[in-house]
Scaffold this active site. Structure first.
Site, PDB file in Angstrom:
ATOM      1  N   LYS A   1      -8.067   2.636  -5.371  1.00 22.18           N
ATOM      2  CA  LYS A   1      -8.252   1.718  -6.497  1.00 22.18           C
ATOM      3  C   LYS A   1      -9.220   2.430  -7.440  1.00 22.18           C
ATOM      4  CE  LYS A   1     -10.344  -2.818  -7.581  1.00 22.18           C
ATOM      5  NZ  LYS A   1     -10.738  -4.133  -7.053  1.00 22.18           N
TER       6      LYS A   1
ATOM      7  N   GLU B   1     -12.191  -2.927 -12.090  1.00 21.18           N
ATOM      8  CA  GLU B   1     -13.235  -3.851 -11.643  1.00 21.18           C
ATOM      9  C   GLU B   1     -14.479  -3.100 -11.158  1.00 21.18           C
ATOM     10  OE1 GLU B   1     -11.163  -6.457  -8.872  1.00 21.18           O
ATOM     11  OE2 GLU B   1     -10.420  -7.644 -10.552  1.00 21.18           O
TER      12      GLU B   1
ATOM     13  N   ASP C   1      -2.744 -11.545 -11.371  1.00 10.19           N
ATOM     14  CA  ASP C   1      -3.406 -11.351 -10.086  1.00 10.19           C
ATOM     15  C   ASP C   1      -2.998 -12.417  -9.072  1.00 10.19           C
ATOM     16  OD1 ASP C   1      -5.068 -10.271  -8.215  1.00 10.19           O
ATOM     17  OD2 ASP C   1      -6.924 -11.033  -9.062  1.00 10.19           O
TER      18      ASP C   1
ATOM     19  N   GLU D   1      -5.652 -15.966  -1.454  1.00 15.20           N
ATOM     20  CA  GLU D   1      -6.825 -16.023  -2.337  1.00 15.20           C
ATOM     21  C   GLU D   1      -6.738 -17.165  -3.354  1.00 15.20           C
ATOM     22  OE1 GLU D   1      -7.621 -12.387  -4.440  1.00 15.20           O
ATOM     23  OE2 GLU D   1      -9.179 -13.301  -5.669  1.00 15.20           O
TER      24      GLU D   1
HETATM   25  C1  GCV Z   1     -10.193  -6.161  -3.654  1.00 15.92           C
HETATM   26  C2  GCV Z   1      -8.760  -9.570  -7.375  1.00 15.92           C
HETATM   27  C3  GCV Z   1      -9.622 -10.066  -6.271  1.00 15.92           C
HETATM   28  C4  GCV Z   1     -10.578  -8.983  -5.786  1.00 15.92           C
HETATM   29  C5  GCV Z   1      -9.757  -7.771  -5.370  1.00 15.92           C
HETATM   30  C6  GCV Z   1      -8.924  -7.321  -6.563  1.00 15.92           C
HETATM   31  C7  GCV Z   1      -8.002  -6.145  -6.233  1.00 15.92           C
HETATM   32  O1  GCV Z   1      -9.496  -9.366  -8.537  1.00 15.92           O
HETATM   33  O2  GCV Z   1     -10.310 -11.209  -6.670  1.00 15.92           O
HETATM   34  O3  GCV Z   1     -11.318  -9.493  -4.718  1.00 15.92           O
HETATM   35  O4  GCV Z   1     -10.550  -6.728  -4.895  1.00 15.92           O
HETATM   36  O5  GCV Z   1      -8.106  -8.379  -6.987  1.00 15.92           O
HETATM   37  O6  GCV Z   1      -6.837  -6.395  -5.973  1.00 15.92           O
HETATM   38  O7  GCV Z   1      -8.448  -5.033  -6.240  1.00 15.92           O
END
Ligand code: GCV
Length: 666
Positions: free
Chosen positions: A270, A274, A353, A381
């Site tokens: 990744k 973020e 998402d 989630e």
């Molecule tokens: C692992 C969303 C989730 C994050 C996650 C991110 C991703 O933003 O809230 O917790 O991080 O996706 O898929 O990288």
């Protein structure tokens, strides 16, 4: 079967079953052409013996070759493809054929499934080959034992900075292999702190032990990588993929890693997302970033799985042109064709998402010259966190069935990720895992259907969500027809019910920020994440048409025009693509605002109905499981009411339009 462990065996509990004429095949089992010392063959044999003993009370004996008369033979057949198995019944004998150990293992699990479902094997005629070459689980487990977006307890892979290897690792591998999983990423894609050190001497031994256990079940171990590892592990003070010193550091690092974990499959990354570092920091493309690593893992047969979840997470809500939905495509499409053949781009099912309903990502099939993998989220989630029942296989199915129009003919997402569209081998599906160290693995017993279902679907994408639900219910509880029908009914309706009481018509979000459970209609409306519903006193929805953000143009035709037109846009995605007045008339003859009111009342009523159905099963479901799920339903009902009231009040106060049915809205 007796289980002395602190955790359950889920669909592999092998409780007594009615013998549908199957036991007679298994007095003697012959292995012809396979090395019975091979770990996969040994595991297949152990599983078969255990399942037969538990379900049918049969204890087979193992023979090397020489089946004559009736019995069960496992034969090596080199014409079979990798991972394929063939099952047939001839002259009173059951024959399983495969070219490799994985084929045998999958064949054995297939047989055990038939026995658990009380289906006669003498009618068995199967040629089974997985549709998706890669069928992976991504764990978002952190090394302190927490799990990002985990709703089933703590990690069973990590605790207090250590890697755990124990009996549960083996049971996990059995469960995963039983549904055809062949790759597992152990650690969270957000690689920080100690997890950065997973590729150092500190953790090699344990990681190698896990890789070995997994290998015995046909699963390759993968790790998530910190793109800035050189800077954090004492290498050069840069992570620039085109900097020779950085590449030299990685070269040495991979030599070390693959020497210690030779069967490692590769890495998941990744980057530039973020807060995670990546090639954009150095003005390089995503392809520059991925290729540098890919070249260096190639000598070891490794692959780089590169996530496309790259977007600007510091938006301003007043800016109506920047659209988070556009970001994945905008960041990657120019690089289509630039990637090495051992890179796979991993694309979330939707452009936002993992919402309960969103459009399918236009990158899937949008790229035509790059290996692609679909990422879905079994972890709930945004979909109820394994408190609320939400069977996600219908959603995954919808994505797979989506026609991308990328080429004439074989152009669905299922075609793309199985390699049928572009004839490539590096593609498939990955799910963010919903497991943890709770005794029942998935927090809510019924959420195990998502774990089971994901694997089954990735293996055979043509299976229906309903078939999978029935299999899972039959294997987990019993083959009682009424019971199965009730559980299938609960599962199959659950996604729509959840959608009804949460956010309407594809708009998504409206969840409590950060935790993502429960309602907060404006929670994300004025924040930096790019997740807006744009409601005002006149209407609601995000205009992603030509006159809005232009996102619709990322699709091939006719999808682009279809989404662009308010009349042709599929109604369940209306607010994802269009900003509409509350008085807009839907095909049902209801106004948009009335639809919002009605669906929210209905959602709660449906949860009440689900509870009644569950209560009708009391006494037929093991008491512990019954009580646990009953308690979760209670919390779901509370959640559904909260959503109904907050959403309805919000839109009533915004629009000033009364509910035609005069119900209580605060
Ligand atoms: C692992 C969303 C989730 C994050 C996650 C991110 C991703 O933003 O809230 O917790 O991080 O996706 O898929 O990288």
């Amino acid at each position: 079967m007796k289980n002395d462990k602190k955790w359950t065996q889920l669909w592999l509990s092998y409780n007594t079953r009615r013998d549908a004429g199957n036991g007679r095949f298994f007095g003697e089992v012959f292995f012809d052409g396979f090395d019975t010392q091979d770990p996969i063959i040994q595991n297949a044999w152990a599983e078969l013996s255990r399942g037969l003993k538990g379900m049918l009370g049969v204890e087979p004996s193992l023979n090397k070759s020489g089946l004559s008369g009736s019995g069960f033979a496992v034969r090596r057949l080199t014409e079979c493809a990798a991972e394929e198995f063939r099952l047939s019944c001839k002259d009173g004998s059951l024959v399983l054929e495969a070219a490799d150990g994985k084929g045998v293992l999958y064949g054995v699990f297939h047989i055990l499934r038939q026995i658990a479902l009380e289906r006669p094997l003498d009618q068995a005629q199967a040629v089974c080959r997985p549709d998706d070459p890669l069928r992976m689980l991504n764990h978002w487990d952190n090394m302190d034992g927490s799990i990002e977006r985990g709703y089933s307890g703590r990690s069973f892979f990590f605790e207090d900075g250590e890697v755990l290897v124990d009996e549960r690792t083996v049971d996990y591998a059995r469960l995963a292999a039983s549904v055809g999983i062949n790759g597992v990423v152990l650690n969270n894609v957000n690689v920080k702190d100690q997890a950065t050190w997973l590729i150092t001497d500190r953790y090699f031994d344990k990681a190698a032990q896990i890789a070995k256990i997994f290998e015995g079940y046909g699963i390759r171990l993968f790790l998530s990588l910190n793109y800035a590892a050189p800077m954090e592990l004492g290498g050069p003070d840069s992570a620039d993929p085109l900097n020779g010193e950085v590449a030299a550091w990685w070269k040495e690092k991979f030599a070390e890693v693959f020497a210690r974990i030779p069967n490692l499959g590769g890495f998941l990354v990744k980057a530039d997302s973020e807060g995670r570092p990546g090639p954009f920091t150095y003005g390089r493309t995503q392809a520059d970033g991925a290729n540098m690593l890919a070249d260096l893992v190639k000598p070891y047969g490794g692959i780089i799985i590169w996530r496309c979840f790259v977007y600007n997470c510091t938006q301003d809500w007043r800016d109506r042109k920047t659209d988070r939905a556009r970001a994945g495509y905008d960041n990657f499409i120019q690089t289509d064709g630039d990637y090495r053949d051992n890179v796979i781009l991993q694309i979330k099912n939707g452009p936002m998402d993992f919402q309960i309903r969103e459009a399918v990502s236009p990158l899937l099939g949008g790229m035509t010259k790059t290996n692609q993998m679909l990422e879905v989220q079994a972890a709930q989630e945004y979909t109820g966190q394994q408190i609320d029942l939400c069977y996600l296989i219908p959603l995954f199915k919808e994505v797979l069935d989506f026609k991308t129009y990328c080429v004439p003919g074989r152009d669905t997402v299922a075609d793309v990720v199985s390699g049928r569209t572009f004839g490539n081998k590096l593609c498939g599906m990955a799910a963010v895992s919903n497991t943890g160290n709770d005794a029942n693995w998935t927090g809510n017993d019924l959420a195990a259907a998502n774990f089971y279902g994901f694997g089954r679907l990735a293996f055979t994408t043509s299976l229906s969500a309903e078939e999978i639900a029935a299999e899972w219910a039959g294997m987990t509880y019993s083959c009682d027809k009424e019971l199965t029908a009730a559980i299938v009914g609960l599962l199959m309706g659950s996604r729509e019910t959840y959608e009804k009481y949460t956010s309407p018509l594809g708009i998504g979000w409206m969840v409590t920020p950060n935790t993502h459970y429960g309602p907060s209609v404006d929670g994300y409306e004025y924040s930096r994440w790019g997740t807006y519903h744009r409601a005002d006193h006149l209407g609601l929805g995000v205009d992603r048409t030509d006159s809005g953000t232009g996102y619709v143009r990322q699709y091939h035709e006719p999808n682009a025009s279809r989404y662009n037109s308010v009349e042709e846009c599929p109604e369940e995605l209306l607010l994802f693509f269009h900003h509409l007045p509350y008085t807009y008339m839907l095909k049902s003859g209801k106004t948009l605002i009335q639809h919002i009111y009605d669906s929210h009342f209905e959602g709660v009523e449906e949860v009440e109905e689900m509870i009644r159905t569950w209560e009708s099963l009391k006494g037929r479901i093991p008491e512990g499981s019954y009580a646990l799920v009953r308690e979760r339903f209670e919390r779901q009902l509370h959640n559904a009411r909260e959503w109904r009231d907050q959403v309805n009040s919000y839109f009533y106060r915004k629009s000033g339009i009364n509910d035609q049915k005069g119900r209580e809205i605060f």
